[in-house]
Motif scaffolding. Structure first.
Motif, PDB file in Angstrom:
ATOM      1  N   ILE A  93       0.836  -1.202   0.000  1.00 30.92           N
ATOM      2  CA  ILE A  93       0.000   0.000   0.000  1.00 30.92           C
ATOM      3  C   ILE A  93       0.877   1.261   0.000  1.00 30.92           C
ATOM      4  O   ILE A  93       0.693   2.162  -0.822  1.00 30.92           O
ATOM      5  N   ALA A  94       1.857   1.283   0.914  1.00 33.77           N
ATOM      6  CA  ALA A  94       2.696   2.477   1.009  1.00 33.77           C
ATOM      7  C   ALA A  94       3.465   2.705  -0.290  1.00 33.77           C
ATOM      8  O   ALA A  94       3.535   3.826  -0.794  1.00 33.77           O
ATOM      9  N   ALA A  95       4.013   1.617  -0.853  1.00 33.20           N
ATOM     10  CA  ALA A  95       4.781   1.748  -2.082  1.00 33.20           C
ATOM     11  C   ALA A  95       3.884   2.218  -3.220  1.00 33.20           C
ATOM     12  O   ALA A  95       4.240   3.127  -3.983  1.00 33.20           O
ATOM     13  N   PHE A  96       2.696   1.646  -3.303  1.00 31.84           N
ATOM     14  CA  PHE A  96       1.794   2.018  -4.385  1.00 31.84           C
ATOM     15  C   PHE A  96       1.398   3.491  -4.287  1.00 31.84           C
ATOM     16  O   PHE A  96       1.421   4.214  -5.277  1.00 31.84           O
ATOM     17  N   VAL A  97       1.073   3.913  -3.070  1.00 30.73           N
ATOM     18  CA  VAL A  97       0.689   5.307  -2.880  1.00 30.73           C
ATOM     19  C   VAL A  97       1.822   6.233  -3.297  1.00 30.73           C
ATOM     20  O   VAL A  97       1.630   7.234  -3.981  1.00 30.73           O
ATOM     21  N   GLN A  98       3.046   5.836  -2.906  1.00 28.70           N
ATOM     22  CA  GLN A  98       4.224   6.642  -3.252  1.00 28.70           C
ATOM     23  C   GLN A  98       4.388   6.751  -4.774  1.00 28.70           C
ATOM     24  O   GLN A  98       4.598   7.832  -5.315  1.00 28.70           O
TER      25      GLN A  98
END
Lengths: 205, 206, 290
Positions: A93-98
């Motif tokens: 999730i964090a990577a995708f948002v970034q």
């Protein structure tokens, strides 16, 4: 097809992320002051949920679940990596948002100025991680169901925050007792909306 | 030592009623006191220890991957708690289901790490984390107390309201079914805020 | 040192990930046996509870696990897996994943043509546990389905006439506490004892009706008030599973009748008799539990 429609409607109304599970409450209360910003955040959540859920579904299915690594080697049938699922889900999730934030910033500055500011908020939005955890717990049968569930929960969350923002816009003109103003009355209204949403529970899907 | 570190999060800057942080993952576990206590304890431990670890590493963390590193440390503690609950308190872990995992995205934890632990020494960070977790847990346990007592007539699963009071046994009392439904938790938080802001007038919004 | 250089960032994150993964893998390995024991114990307790045994375990302060294991070893004398025709197949009944069977049943319901439905049906594995109390054999049948919020499951024990329920136990993952969750309380499931499996000669699952449980209503059980959907789901779940168990129950009933008449196991005058004999011999060799 009917299954997907059922799941979609169910995840919007019956299993509503905000009213039935209290997920994403922080940003729900913080960003529901005007309909315009609420819609922006809502769209961002729909997008992130609809994309990360299928990704996490595949990761869970082929890497994390007990015995999921059989496709690599039949000897791995007893291997259980499910203890890593929290970390993997949140990392995805964090990577995708970034990534989305960087892409949007580079290629569409107008979209970034309207949507971009909400994206960092989403990485720590419980509704997004909650979606992945519910998907794992309920054991959806395929990627399509996971995607439908993600899309539905996203729309359910958006529906909740937009209606809440509309009510709060009107509320600023009403005579609310001073100690209840702002936060207090928002909680109580969310509770009342939750009670209203419970009437969808009786629908046989 | 500055007493404000642990006094503020409990009263004047309570994470739930004043800062509106961390409501997400926890209200659903306030139906029963037992679940709420375990949840409160878990959040307190995770906030305290992840604050401490981040504070220890604060000068070495590369700024670009700061958020991911913090999430990783928080997730580590949450998984540890989840694994221990599954092994030693299986009943509670079943009841809390996905909400233990959702501690990771509990905004208090990230909030305290960003606001306090990154700029302070490990020991004050630990105390700040524990105090914030406690201020949060206090509200949880209080709501759970009301909901379980009025909703099921029990506390920690033990019957408190005498059986002879119930209508079924010829009495006058009936459990309030509304209390066990999810929306009631929100309305109760609203009421707590109402009471708190009536007393502490400086917290009122204009 | 420059903490913003690419090399530093990569090395830092690698070390951190390795350390975290190492700690987690270690803890997970160390706690795994204990966690699996918890799950197995819960299942054992469910099975025992269905036969109205081991309900006093909750009061025990220490050695609860040993007590349940002891009871299980003493009373659960046999267990086997049935196929759709009610015949015993190889395998360990205790390890059958009820959820997987439920998914197969769901797929059968959605199957487009008979051929796929038949193919799916042949995959079904239905576990049965035999519990011996004072020389009476109870058959314990599990069931598993979807409730309002999440899965619900249960175990029903049937007396050796294969017509009367001896007891039942239900559990759930996330039904509303105080409403749907009441299916897991003795007040609800104790009503099942003594109810009939059938009504007017036709297979009829246990009716969960409001205001049921009167003497003349030998199938009715009082539903949980305020939990219509959970009650209805539970009824549908039991009906679906017992529909699959029926071939076995019918075989067993005929065997009971045959035992009372001169034709008995060993003589192969009727196919039915032989079938049940095969069942007897094959499960006699399989080990009851691990």
């Amino acid at each position: 097809m009917q299954d997907y429609i059922n799941l979609f409607v169910k995840s919007i109304f019956v299993d509503n992320m905000v009213f039935a599970f209290f997920l994403g409450m922080c940003s729900f209360l913080a960003v529901s002051k005007s309909v315009k910003t609420a819609t922006g955040l809502g769209i961002a959540v729909v997008f992130v949920l609809a994309v990360t859920l299928p990704i996490n579904y595949l990761l869970n299915r082929y890497i994390l679940a007990p015995g999921a690594l059989v496709w690599l080697n039949p000897e791995y049938a007893t291997l259980d990596l499910s203890f890593l699922s929290f970390i993997v889900f949140i990392a995805v999730i964090a990577a995708f948002v970034q990534i989305v934030e960087m892409v949007v910033e580079k290629y569409s500055p107008t979209l970034y100025s309207s949507l971009g500011i909400f994206l960092p908020l989403i990485a720590v939005n419980c509704a997004v991680l909650g979606g992945s955890l519910f998907m794992q717990e309920r054991g959806y049968a395929n990627v399509g169901e996971a995607f439908t569930f993600g899309l539905g929960s996203g729309f359910g969350w958006m529906l909740a925050i937009v209606t809440m923002a509309a009510i709060r816009e009107k509320l600023s003109y009403s005579n609310v007792p001073k100690p209840l103003k702002g936060l207090g009355i928002s909680f109580i209204i969310t509770g009342l909306m939750g009670i209203a949403f419970m009437s969808f529970m009786g629908i046989k899907l | 030592m500055n007493k404000d570190i642990y006094r503020k999060p409990i009263f004047t800057a309570n994470p739930i009623t004043v800062l509106v942080l961390g409501i997400c993952s926890a209200l659903a576990v306030t139906v029963q006191l037992k679940g709420a206590c375990v949840m409160a304890l878990s959040v307190t431990l995770v906030t305290g220890f992840s604050s401490m670890i981040v504070s220890m590493l604060r000068n070495t963390i590369p700024n670009r991957i700061r958020i991911i590193v913090q999430l990783l440390i928080v997730a580590l503690f949450v998984i540890l708690i989840d694994q221990f609950l599954k092994a030693y308190a299986y009943d509670v872990s079943k009841q809390l289901s996905v909400y233990i995992g959702l501690i990771i995205t509990n905004c208090i934890i990230m909030g305290r790490i960003e606001a306090f632990a990154l700029g302070n020494k490990p020991i004050p960070s630990l105390i700040d984390g524990l105090a914030n977790g406690f201020g949060y847990g206090m509200i949880l346990v209080f709501i759970a107390f009301i909901r379980e007592l009025l909703g099921s007539g029990t506390l920690f699963g033990y019957q408190i309201i005498p059986q002879s009071w119930y209508v079924a046994n010829g009495g006058f009392y009936e459990n309030n079914g509304l209390m066990i439904l999810p929306p009631m938790a929100l309305i109760l938080v609203g009421c707590i805020i109402w009471i708190q802001r009536s007393v502490q007038k400086d917290l009122q919004e204009k | 040192m420059n903490t913003n250089s690419n090399l530093y960032t990569i090395v830092y994150s690698t070390i951190l990930v390795v350390v975290v993964a190492g700690v987690l893998a270690f803890v997970s390995m160390a706690l795994k046996p204990k966690q699996q024991e918890n799950i197995a114990l819960e299942k054992m307790q469910n099975i025992l509870n269905a036969a109205a045994l081991g309900e006093d375990a909750a009061q025990l302060k220490s050695n609860k696990a040993a007590y349940i294991k002891g009871l299980y070893a003493e009373h659960i004398t046999n267990s086997y897996i049935l196929n759709i025709e009610g015949k015993v197949i190889d395998g360990e009944a205790f390890d059958v994943d009820l959820k997987a069977q439920y998914n197969i049943m769901k797929a059968i319901g959605n199957a487009k043509d008979d051929a796929t439905a038949q193919a799916l049906k042949s995959k079904l594995q239905l576990p049965v546990f035999v519990c011996t109390i004072d020389s009476m054999d109870l058959n314990i049948f599990p069931c598993y389905g979807a409730g309002l919020w999440g899965p619900i499951w249960g175990y029903l024990s049937v007396e050796d006439d294969f017509a009367t329920l001896h007891g039942a136990i239900f559990d759930h993952k996330s039904e509303t506490p105080g409403l749907g969750a009441e299916i897991a309380k003795p007040k609800f499931y104790s009503q099942f004892a003594g109810k009939k499996l059938e009504k007017e000669g036709k297979f009829h699952s246990i009716d969960i009706v409001k205001g049921g449980g009167q003497v003349e209503n030998s199938n009715g059980v009082d539903a949980v008030s305020g939990a219509t959907i959970t009650s209805r789901s539970l009824q549908e779940t039991m009906a679906a599973w017992f529909a699959e168990y029926m071939p076995y129950i019918n075989l067993k009933r005929e065997a009971v009748e045959a035992e009372n008449s001169p034709c008995c196991c060993g003589s192969d005058t009727t196919g039915v008799c032989t079938n049940s004999c095969q069942a007897e011999t094959s499960h006699a060799t399989s080990s009851p539990i691990k």
